[in-house]
Design a protein around this motif. Structure first.
Motif, PDB file in Angstrom:
ATOM      1  N   SER A 190       0.829  -1.205   0.000  1.00  0.00           N
ATOM      2  CA  SER A 190       0.000   0.000   0.000  1.00  0.00           C
ATOM      3  C   SER A 190       0.865   1.257   0.000  1.00  0.00           C
ATOM      4  CB  SER A 190      -0.929   0.000   1.216  1.00  0.00           C
ATOM      5  OG  SER A 190      -1.711   1.174   1.251  1.00  0.00           O
ATOM      6  N   ARG A 191       1.940   1.241   0.788  1.00  0.00           N
ATOM      7  CA  ARG A 191       2.815   2.415   0.843  1.00  0.00           C
ATOM      8  C   ARG A 191       3.576   2.620  -0.468  1.00  0.00           C
ATOM      9  NH1 ARG A 191       3.640   3.893   6.497  1.00  0.00           N
ATOM     10  NH2 ARG A 191       2.050   2.708   7.624  1.00  0.00           N
ATOM     11  N   ALA A 192       3.936   1.505  -1.107  1.00  0.00           N
ATOM     12  CA  ALA A 192       4.563   1.629  -2.421  1.00  0.00           C
ATOM     13  C   ALA A 192       3.582   2.234  -3.425  1.00  0.00           C
ATOM     14  CB  ALA A 192       5.057   0.270  -2.903  1.00  0.00           C
ATOM     15  N   SER A 193       2.329   1.829  -3.350  1.00  0.00           N
ATOM     16  CA  SER A 193       1.312   2.410  -4.227  1.00  0.00           C
ATOM     17  C   SER A 193       1.096   3.883  -3.916  1.00  0.00           C
ATOM     18  CB  SER A 193      -0.002   1.641  -4.092  1.00  0.00           C
ATOM     19  OG  SER A 193       0.120   0.325  -4.606  1.00  0.00           O
ATOM     20  N   LEU A 194       1.210   4.252  -2.644  1.00  0.00           N
ATOM     21  CA  LEU A 194       0.990   5.633  -2.241  1.00  0.00           C
ATOM     22  C   LEU A 194       2.074   6.569  -2.749  1.00  0.00           C
ATOM     23  CD1 LEU A 194      -0.344   5.153   1.388  1.00  0.00           C
ATOM     24  CD2 LEU A 194      -1.454   6.512  -0.390  1.00  0.00           C
ATOM     25  N   ILE A 195       3.291   6.082  -2.964  1.00  0.00           N
ATOM     26  CA  ILE A 195       4.314   7.000  -3.486  1.00  0.00           C
ATOM     27  C   ILE A 195       4.487   6.872  -5.002  1.00  0.00           C
ATOM     28  CG2 ILE A 195       5.541   6.989  -1.279  1.00  0.00           C
ATOM     29  CD1 ILE A 195       7.867   5.623  -2.820  1.00  0.00           C
ATOM     30  N   THR A 196       4.074   5.734  -5.571  1.00  0.00           N
ATOM     31  CA  THR A 196       4.284   5.538  -7.007  1.00  0.00           C
ATOM     32  C   THR A 196       3.050   5.770  -7.851  1.00  0.00           C
ATOM     33  OG1 THR A 196       3.726   3.170  -6.967  1.00  0.00           O
ATOM     34  CG2 THR A 196       6.036   3.780  -6.529  1.00  0.00           C
ATOM     35  N   GLY A 197       1.852   5.778  -7.227  1.00  0.00           N
ATOM     36  CA  GLY A 197       0.624   5.927  -7.997  1.00  0.00           C
ATOM     37  C   GLY A 197       0.284   4.713  -8.831  1.00  0.00           C
ATOM     38  N   LEU A 198       0.791   3.545  -8.426  1.00  0.00           N
ATOM     39  CA  LEU A 198       0.621   2.328  -9.212  1.00  0.00           C
ATOM     40  C   LEU A 198       0.057   1.194  -8.366  1.00  0.00           C
ATOM     41  CD1 LEU A 198       4.107   2.361 -10.975  1.00  0.00           C
ATOM     42  CD2 LEU A 198       1.933   3.087 -11.994  1.00  0.00           C
ATOM     43  N   TYR A 199      -0.625   0.281  -9.032  1.00  0.00           N
ATOM     44  CA  TYR A 199      -1.085  -0.935  -8.386  1.00  0.00           C
ATOM     45  C   TYR A 199       0.097  -1.840  -8.014  1.00  0.00           C
ATOM     46  CZ  TYR A 199      -6.170  -0.755  -8.950  1.00  0.00           C
ATOM     47  OH  TYR A 199      -7.501  -0.451  -8.819  1.00  0.00           O
ATOM     48  N   GLU A 200      -0.118  -2.665  -6.993  1.00  0.00           N
ATOM     49  CA  GLU A 200       0.889  -3.669  -6.658  1.00  0.00           C
ATOM     50  C   GLU A 200       1.183  -4.556  -7.869  1.00  0.00           C
ATOM     51  OE1 GLU A 200       1.693  -7.510  -3.718  1.00  0.00           O
ATOM     52  OE2 GLU A 200      -0.271  -6.525  -3.705  1.00  0.00           O
ATOM     53  N   ARG A 201       0.156  -4.863  -8.638  1.00  0.00           N
ATOM     54  CA  ARG A 201       0.329  -5.707  -9.822  1.00  0.00           C
ATOM     55  C   ARG A 201       1.357  -5.097 -10.766  1.00  0.00           C
ATOM     56  NH1 ARG A 201      -2.408 -10.710 -10.479  1.00  0.00           N
ATOM     57  NH2 ARG A 201      -3.993  -9.666  -9.219  1.00  0.00           N
ATOM     58  N   THR A 202       1.482  -3.769 -10.755  1.00  0.00           N
ATOM     59  CA  THR A 202       2.416  -3.082 -11.641  1.00  0.00           C
ATOM     60  C   THR A 202       3.766  -2.850 -10.973  1.00  0.00           C
ATOM     61  OG1 THR A 202       0.558  -1.971 -12.739  1.00  0.00           O
ATOM     62  CG2 THR A 202       2.754  -1.032 -13.071  1.00  0.00           C
ATOM     63  N   HIS A 203       3.779  -2.235  -9.791  1.00  0.00           N
ATOM     64  CA  HIS A 203       5.087  -1.925  -9.181  1.00  0.00           C
ATOM     65  C   HIS A 203       5.761  -3.160  -8.592  1.00  0.00           C
ATOM     66  CE1 HIS A 203       3.494  -2.053  -5.067  1.00  0.00           C
ATOM     67  NE2 HIS A 203       2.616  -1.089  -5.338  1.00  0.00           N
ATOM     68  N   GLY A 204       4.981  -4.206  -8.296  1.00  0.00           N
ATOM     69  CA  GLY A 204       5.558  -5.479  -7.885  1.00  0.00           C
ATOM     70  C   GLY A 204       6.185  -5.489  -6.514  1.00  0.00           C
ATOM     71  N   TYR A 205       5.952  -4.438  -5.724  1.00  0.00           N
ATOM     72  CA  TYR A 205       6.628  -4.374  -4.418  1.00  0.00           C
ATOM     73  C   TYR A 205       5.708  -4.822  -3.287  1.00  0.00           C
ATOM     74  CZ  TYR A 205       9.156  -2.966  -0.335  1.00  0.00           C
ATOM     75  OH  TYR A 205       9.803  -3.008   0.868  1.00  0.00           O
ATOM     76  N   THR A 206       6.198  -5.718  -2.481  1.00  0.00           N
ATOM     77  CA  THR A 206       5.582  -6.060  -1.208  1.00  0.00           C
ATOM     78  C   THR A 206       6.668  -6.680  -0.346  1.00  0.00           C
ATOM     79  OG1 THR A 206       3.677  -7.107  -0.125  1.00  0.00           O
ATOM     80  CG2 THR A 206       4.772  -8.375  -1.875  1.00  0.00           C
ATOM     81  N   PHE A 207       6.314  -7.266   0.764  1.00  0.00           N
ATOM     82  CA  PHE A 207       7.320  -7.899   1.611  1.00  0.00           C
ATOM     83  C   PHE A 207       8.041  -9.007   0.838  1.00  0.00           C
ATOM     84  CE2 PHE A 207       4.394  -6.298   4.941  1.00  0.00           C
ATOM     85  CZ  PHE A 207       5.317  -5.567   5.677  1.00  0.00           C
TER      86      PHE A 207
END
Length: 443
Positions: A63-80
């Motif tokens: 969620s925090r990665a989406s909050l700074i990148t404006g992208l879905y997890e499916r796109t930015h691919g970042y999680t734990f």
């Protein structure tokens, strides 16, 4: 002062406040008559309150990665467990773009994203969270102000106040504040910790029992949910009436403490003469179960996990607006850029919360893609009437809810012959969105 410097200085300052695990209804303005959040309520009453705000992934890292990148997890691919946030997304993040545009930038609190060059995002800042070395109150009490050990909420607030006080006069500023509260301190037996001033708050209150607490709602879950982390943490926090009362009151106390510090931050803006030109955005990073379905935590595709408070306060405009449109965490970066007068990257998937386009959003994808044994990954699509979701590793288990008739999501229509056309349509629409977001991913 040159014209360009003057024009830049007239841009608004922006403060983005993120709370950790604050669900949508843990807010007085949302209709909760038990919790005390007068400062958040004031922001909502004087600004725009988004009554249908959601995260696209209900876990802090993604969620925090989406909050700074404006992208879905499916796109930015970042999680734990996925390594660092990719440089291509970091370079296009809102803090990087605003710094390039001449904003003085700062960040204090839980960044929650693994990235080796935190300092490249911000002119000033400090990245910290609860201290996992301690399994007691020291998880929240390890930072000091003038040699006094204080709660992390108080510490973060003081960093904000100091940042405001020392911000240069020839630039607008963008300050991101990420409170650790009200996240439980997971290693500790008591879970929730607050400053002594809040000890008596809520002490004579009896918290009503959670909705959907009957066994049938728990037993309706797949085995991997019944034995997963949502159930484990329910035992930590809610499995006796005494634990439940302690935990919910602790959760409320921690939110009330954040609320009071927001008041102190706003006072600092007033004292420096910046209050009339400072936009404040407030959001939670994901939803939260408070014992519903005999579960705790977040991560699932029910609204408990997905719905969050979201407020945008602009002192330069008339407030008192309740916006019913679907608003998402991926919209926050576009909104920040909009206020700053900076064109967002074309690759971003969100929409400015100020845009008329927001009202045209009739559905959205949500997902939790982390492959870990204790939390089943899942994906969903939500419309104004319907929600369809499935577990990624068990696609045969599907759930379908008519949210107008069944807002608590208790009557699963996935196997009802009368609703197969709706289920198929939503499944296909969700899969189409998944393909679209994967196309934008950079490997």
């Amino acid at each position: 002062m040159s014209f360009s410097a003057f024009a830049q200085h007239k841009k608004p300052n922006i403060i983005f406040i993120l709370t950790d695990d604050q669900r949508w209804d843990a807010l007085g303005f949302a209709g909760n008559t038990l919790i005390q959040t007068p400062e958040m309520d004031k922001l909502a009453a004087e600004g725009t309150y988004f009554e249908n705000a959601f995260v696209t992934t209900p876990i802090c890292a993604a969620s925090r990665a989406s909050l700074i990148t404006g992208l879905y997890e499916r796109t930015h691919g970042y999680t734990f467990g996925q390594g660092d946030l990719k440089e291509v997304y970091a370079a296009n993040s809102y803090p990087a773009k605003l710094r390039e545009a001449g904003y003085f930038t700062g960040f204090y609190g839980k960044f929650g994203i693994q990235y080796p060059d935190f300092s490249s995002f911000f002119d000033e800042g400090e990245n910290y969270d609860r201290n996992g070395k301690f399994n007691d109150r020291r998880g929240y009490f390890f930072k000091t102000i003038d040699k006094d050990t204080v709660h992390l909420t108080r510490y973060t607030s003081q960093q904000a106040i100091d940042f405001i006080g020392n911000a240069p006069g020839d630039k607008p500023f963008m300050l991101s504040l990420s409170f650790s509260a009200p996240h439980a301190h997971d290693p500790a037996e008591l879970q929730y910790f607050w400053s002594a001033a809040y000890d008596t708050m809520y002490q004579n209150l009896v918290i009503p029992e959670p909705l959907l607490q009957e066994n049938k709602y728990f037993e309706a879950q797949p085995a991997y949910v019944r034995t997963g982390e949502n159930r484990t943490r329910w035992h930590w926090r809610y499995d006796t009436p005494e634990k439940y009362q302690h935990s919910v009151k602790g959760y409320y106390r921690m939110i009330s403490e954040v609320d009071a510090e927001i008041g102190n931050i706003r006072k600092a803006l007033e004292e420096k003469g910046l209050a009339d030109n400072t936009v404040i955005i407030l959001m939670g990073d994901n939803g939260y179960f408070l014992g519903e379905r005999q579960l705790a935590g977040k991560w699932l595709m029910y609204d408990n996990s997905l719905r969050v408070p979201l407020i945008v306060y602009d002192p330069r405009q008339a407030g008192g607006v309740i916006n019913p449109a679907f608003a998402l965490n991926i919209d926050v970066p576009a909104t920040i850029m909009d206020y700053a007068g900076v064109t967002p990257p074309k690759t971003w998937q969100g929409t400015s919360l100020r845009s008329r386009q927001l009202a045209k959003r009739k559905d959205f994808l949500t997902e939790h893609l982390w492959q870990v044994d204790i939390i089943a990954p899942s994906e969903a699509i939500r419309t104004e009437q319907w929600k369809y979701f499935r577990y990624i590793n068990d696609p045969s288990h599907e759930e379908l809810y008519d949210l107008r008739a069944d807002p608590l999501e208790t009557n699963n229509l996935a196997k009802d012959p009368a609703h197969q056309a709706t289920l198929k349509k939503l499944r296909e629409k969700m899969e189409k969105k998944i393909v679209e977001y994967l196309k934008d991913r950079v490997e």
